[in-house]
Design a protein around this motif. Structure first.
Motif: not given
Length: 253
Positions: A225-253
């Motif tokens: 669909f030419g969309k990141p999963v956060i735009l396609y289905d923000v409630t999916s496990k995949g979207a939530l996992s990448y949001i968590e990964l972003a939080k980890e990286i933001l905390l590190k940096n």
């Protein structure tokens, strides 16, 4: 000054492009200014954020081969804080064109200097090989994020990639660090997936991200669909996992 993270693994099918697209989108939703560089001739990252492959003559190829300004190449995406430097099939010839060039390993590094102050993060999606393009990406980066599928052969590929990172660090980019190893396509019902995850954690300890990316239908569907999963289905496990990964990286940096 942007933090530059290359997303690399010479093994294909490990979730590298999925990670590039969805981590970039998750950082952008957190209102970080993100540039996503598609450095893979396949151009899947480009289409994954809704930009037609070969839909433009201006691409990362022109920036590294023809010295076109990177600002002329960059395109907006649906997410206001996320922009991308697209790839086209032209990039496949870049290695041959650069073979005799004494600056061949630093072309991407030089191109990124023009925009480094315009972003908080620059993420580079590398091709699935230890090629001159990957060497360019690792030479330009502050750190490398390694997606790794939870299967046996992935462990062999990981040691090879670590050797390459070591050589880049020694010869071209002394500051290169491991941002982290990301376990992807994790199936909790699979005993081997658990064994591989434990082995990676035993060997690399604090280098392994706490976030694990599960196998997820929505994550697999969203590129079509030419969309990141956060735009396609923000409630999916995949979207939530990448949001968590972003939080980890933001905390590190």
């Amino acid at each position: 000054m942007a933090k530059i993270i290359s997303i690399a693994n010479q093994k294909g099918g490990v979730g590298k492009t999925t990670t590039a697209v969805n981590l970039s989108a998750s950082l952008a939703v957190a209102e970080k200014r993100v540039l996503l560089v598609d450095f893979d001739p396949q151009g899947n990252t480009t289409s994954g954020v809704g930009i037609a492959k070969n839909g433009s003559k201006a691409s990362i190829y022109q920036a590294i081969i023809q010295h076109k300004g990177l600002k002329e190449v960059i395109k907006d995406t649906e997410i206001s804080f996320l922009r991308t430097a697209p790839s086209t099939i032209d990039l496949i010839g870049a290695e041959v064109e650069l073979i005799d060039d004494p600056t061949r390993e630093i072309r991407l590094k030089d191109a990124l200097k023009e925009v480094a102050n315009d972003y908080d993060y620059i993420l580079i999606d590398c091709p699935p090989s230890l090629s001159l393009l990957t060497v360019n990406a690792l030479t330009a980066a502050d750190s490398v994020l390694i997606p790794m599928q939870c299967e046996y052969y992935a462990l062999e590929g990981l040691s090879q990639l670590m050797k390459t990172v070591g050589l880049i660090k020694k010869n071209l980019n002394p500051g290169l660090e491991i941002e982290g190893i990301l376990l992807t396509m994790f199936d909790p019902r699979n005993n081997l997936a658990h064994q591989v995850a434990e082995e990676v954690k035993a060997h690399f300890a604090e280098k392994v991200f706490k976030t694990v990316i599960p196998r997820n239908v929505r994550l697999s569907e969203s590129p079509s669909f030419g969309k990141p999963v956060i735009l396609y289905d923000v409630t999916s496990k995949g979207a939530l996992s990448y949001i968590e990964l972003a939080k980890e990286i933001l905390l590190k940096n």
